[in-house]
Design a protein around this motif. Structure first.
Motif, PDB file in Angstrom:
ATOM      1  N   SER A  12       1.209   4.063  -2.923  1.00 31.07           N
ATOM      2  CA  SER A  12       0.795   5.474  -2.684  1.00 31.07           C
ATOM      3  C   SER A  12       2.074   6.368  -3.169  1.00 31.07           C
ATOM      4  O   SER A  12       1.758   7.199  -3.695  1.00 31.07           O
ATOM      5  CB  SER A  12       0.628   5.526  -0.912  1.00 31.07           C
ATOM      6  N   PRO A  23      -7.546   1.768  -4.418  1.00 28.06           N
ATOM      7  CA  PRO A  23      -6.726   1.001  -3.526  1.00 28.06           C
ATOM      8  C   PRO A  23      -7.032  -0.558  -3.519  1.00 28.06           C
ATOM      9  O   PRO A  23      -6.224  -1.332  -3.123  1.00 28.06           O
ATOM     10  CB  PRO A  23      -6.848   1.469  -2.034  1.00 28.06           C
ATOM     11  N   GLN A  24      -8.350  -1.035  -3.716  1.00 29.59           N
ATOM     12  CA  GLN A  24      -8.697  -2.480  -4.013  1.00 29.59           C
ATOM     13  C   GLN A  24      -8.406  -2.941  -5.275  1.00 29.59           C
ATOM     14  O   GLN A  24      -8.392  -4.245  -5.497  1.00 29.59           O
ATOM     15  CB  GLN A  24     -10.247  -2.494  -3.900  1.00 29.59           C
ATOM     16  N   THR A  71      -7.295   6.691  -8.561  1.00 32.49           N
ATOM     17  CA  THR A  71      -6.634   5.598  -7.594  1.00 32.49           C
ATOM     18  C   THR A  71      -7.634   4.604  -6.876  1.00 32.49           C
ATOM     19  O   THR A  71      -8.680   5.260  -6.243  1.00 32.49           O
ATOM     20  CB  THR A  71      -5.737   6.222  -6.368  1.00 32.49           C
ATOM     21  N   ALA A  80      -1.960   1.190  -8.660  1.00 34.10           N
ATOM     22  CA  ALA A  80      -3.503   0.964  -8.468  1.00 34.10           C
ATOM     23  C   ALA A  80      -3.929   2.133  -9.045  1.00 34.10           C
ATOM     24  O   ALA A  80      -5.175   2.607  -8.645  1.00 34.10           O
ATOM     25  CB  ALA A  80      -3.620   1.327  -6.801  1.00 34.10           C
ATOM     26  N   THR A  83       1.606   6.565  -6.802  1.00 35.06           N
ATOM     27  CA  THR A  83       0.574   7.524  -7.077  1.00 35.06           C
ATOM     28  C   THR A  83       1.135   9.016  -6.944  1.00 35.06           C
ATOM     29  O   THR A  83       0.657   9.785  -7.933  1.00 35.06           O
ATOM     30  CB  THR A  83      -0.679   7.288  -6.188  1.00 35.06           C
ATOM     31  N   ASP A 131       0.946  -1.253  -0.109  1.00 37.37           N
ATOM     32  CA  ASP A 131       0.061  -0.005   0.027  1.00 37.37           C
ATOM     33  C   ASP A 131       1.019   1.332   0.028  1.00 37.37           C
ATOM     34  O   ASP A 131       0.642   2.209  -0.866  1.00 37.37           O
ATOM     35  CB  ASP A 131      -0.923   0.104   1.127  1.00 37.37           C
ATOM     36  N   ARG A 185      -5.104  -3.625  -7.137  1.00 40.03           N
ATOM     37  CA  ARG A 185      -3.690  -3.277  -7.249  1.00 40.03           C
ATOM     38  C   ARG A 185      -2.930  -4.057  -8.288  1.00 40.03           C
ATOM     39  O   ARG A 185      -2.851  -5.421  -7.988  1.00 40.03           O
ATOM     40  CB  ARG A 185      -3.054  -3.860  -5.819  1.00 40.03           C
TER      41      ARG A 185
END
Length: 570
Positions: free
Chosen positions: A374, A413-414, A411, A421, A377, A370, A416
């Protein structure tokens, strides 16, 4: 920028539309193609499209011709991806790659790559590695959503590349761990059943406890015990024939007969060497017969006639045969299978421990992934702001001063994936106050070409060695046209650029100027392509400016354009 290695050196077109036979000799820099309306400039782009795997159409074949033929010669370095793909297709590549496409008058199409016949799809694959065509309806890089992300990542340079590399390494670990865990948990019942089968089989083998080669040894012993009486009779008769029998003292036997024969020769062997040799052989025969008789006597003494032992052997063989039916062709094979099964059973028995380990690994990887997503992103978002600012500024020089480009980084997050993402989309507000829309839908054909030109100039990714722009200057003129020419020249510093244009302001920036000229008679219209320079080029620019090539004012204006273009380069 450093000019790329790998450019289109020649393009030959025969029997296509109004073109009878034309050869375009291209330079590594900016090539412009001009000519009167209807002369066949668009056929150059059509021909290039065919060469790159575009859809064939019998209607493109020139009237009276059997077929249309397009051939291109591409100079490529040995490490170029297109070389690898061509060689996979069986092509011969030696510093240059020859591509060819034939379309018959019936619409049948054939492709050749490096002198070898190949599917048209191979031309398409090579085309995407070699040429980016930006025509009125051929903006493939903008029509494919994944290309928006690729373009942004290329523009983002080292910061995005570093974040993407870190993310991909973690994603690969995470994905592999997740797949293994999913496999272990969803197939728990199958594994339990498999473990039960293996356990029962191992217990079965352990109960019998076979030893290597036991089946062969017992088979031999069973055969011997079963035929013990016949073996005794045969061996006894053979022994008596060699050494005689107590029950029949006067019966002739081999040992006595050999002794008698030697006795017959005893008085004569000293007188003839040959006869002495016979005597030696008789002596050897007597010794051999005596040894053999002794062995037979020992065999008879050891030979068992034991019904109880025979029953034991047969019972043991039955147990072994039951194993052979299930686990192998021989006891040795059964033992090998047993070893393999024991290892598999041990692995299956440890599945629960492995599942716990994988859950722990995922719990440790999830927050790291994660965080990496991030960071990626953030890097993309920073690059997106820079890209949209730079492209919007470029568009102001390309007769699209009211347009604004937006690079949207959305984005989830679920979700990937291997690239992060993020979903990247390039949006365009073509006019002030209008809402941004997908760039492929928000711009007209000419505007789309200019957007692509601005993107190529700003990103200058170096992934494609040749760019083709068709009617990039549609609907513009004056100073805006000069800006377009300057931008094309800038792009041509790092790549080969081919432009079909009707504006002298654009053509003035060319490194090589090709003119499509049309000649006609009552029956045939044909076009040819020639390179113009010096006075001929000045005349062509004058024609483009004023419609006539011999106008003094048009020639003066044309010279100003050439001087201005040359000065801006310097």
């Amino acid at each position: 920028m450093t000019r790329l290695r790998g450019v289109l050196r020649e393009l030959r077109i025969q029997g296509l539309g109004v073109i009878d036979d034309a050869l375009l000799e291209l330079s590594p820099g900016l090539n412009v193609v001009t000519g009167e309306t209807g002369a066949g400039k668009t056929m150059v782009v059509q021909g290039l499209g065919l060469l790159l795997g575009g859809r064939s159409d019998a209607g493109l074949v020139r009237g009276g011709a059997d077929k249309a033929y397009v051939e291109g010669i591409v100079e490529l370095p040995a490490d170029h991806a297109a070389v690898t793909r061509a060689q996979e297709a069986g092509a011969d590549v030696d510093d240059e790659l020859i591509l060819a496409r034939t379309v018959s008058g019936h619409g049948r199409s054939r492709a050749h790559v490096g002198g070898r016949s190949a599917p048209v799809g191979v031309l398409s694959e090579l085309g995407e590695l070699l040429v980016a065509v930006h025509g009125q309806a051929d903006q493939w890089r903008l029509q494919r959503p994944e290309q928006h992300r690729v373009m942004l990542d290329d523009f983002g340079g080292q910061p995005v590349a570093k974040a993407l590399t870190a993310y991909r390494a973690l994603h690969q670990q995470w994905h592999a761990t997740r797949e293994e865990l999913h496999d272990l948990t969803t197939r728990a019942r199958d594994r339990a059943q498999r473990l039960d089968l293996l356990t029962a089989a191992l217990e079965d083998i352990e109960r019998v406890a076979p030893v290597p080669g036991e089946d062969l040894e017992l088979a031999a012993e069973s055969d011997r015990l079963t035929h013990a009486d016949a073996l005794r009779d045969g061996a006894g008769t053979a022994h008596d024939a060699l050494a005689g029998s107590e029950a029949a003292d006067d019966a002739p036997h081999v040992i006595a007969l050999v002794a008698r024969a030697r006795q017959a020769l005893a008085g004569s062997v000293d007188h003839d060497a040959a006869l002495a040799g016979f005597d030696d052989r008789l002596r050897e025969l007597g010794v051999l017969a005596a040894d053999l008789a002794g062995d037979l006597a020992s065999y008879l003494a050891d030979l068992e006639v034991d019904p109880a032992r025979l029953e034991q052997v047969q019972l043991r063989r039955a147990e072994l045969t039951a194993l052979l039916r299930k686990y192998g062709e021989s006891i040795d094979e059964v033992l090998v299978w047993s070893k393999s099964a024991a290892a598999e059973a041990a692995e299956l028995a440890g599945t629960d421990d492995r599942i716990e380990t994988l859950h722990a690994a995922l719990a440790e990887l999830e927050p790291r992934l994660d965080k990496a997503a991030s960071e990626l992103t953030k890097a993309r978002t920073r690059a997106a702001r820079k890209l949209e600012k730079a492209v919007t500024a470029e568009l102001a020089h390309l007769a699209m001063g009211s347009a604004k480009l937006t690079v949207q980084v959305a984005t989830d997050p679920q979700h990937r994936g291997p690239h992060g993402a993020d979903d990247v989309e390039i949006l365009l507000a073509a006019n002030a106050g209008s809402a941004p829309r997908s760039v492929a839908k928000a711009a007209s054909g000419g505007e789309l070409s200019r957007v692509m030109l601005a993107l190529e100039v700003v990103t200058a990714s170096g992934t494609v060695p040749t760019f083709v722009f068709d009617e990039v200057d549609a609907g513009v003129g004056g100073a805006a046209a000069l800006d377009i020419g300057a931008r094309l020249a800038r792009l041509a510093k790092g790549a080969q650029v081919i432009v079909v244009t009707h504006l002298a302001q654009v053509a003035a920036y060319a490194d090589r100027h090709l003119v499509v000229r049309k000649s006609s008679d009552d029956h045939v219209t044909a076009s040819d392509v020639t390179v113009v320079d010096g006075a001929d080029r000045l005349a062509e620019l004058a024609r483009m400016l004023g419609g006539v090539s011999d106008s003094a004012s048009a020639r003066e204006h044309a010279q100003e354009l050439l001087d201005g273009a040359s000065g801006s380069r310097d």
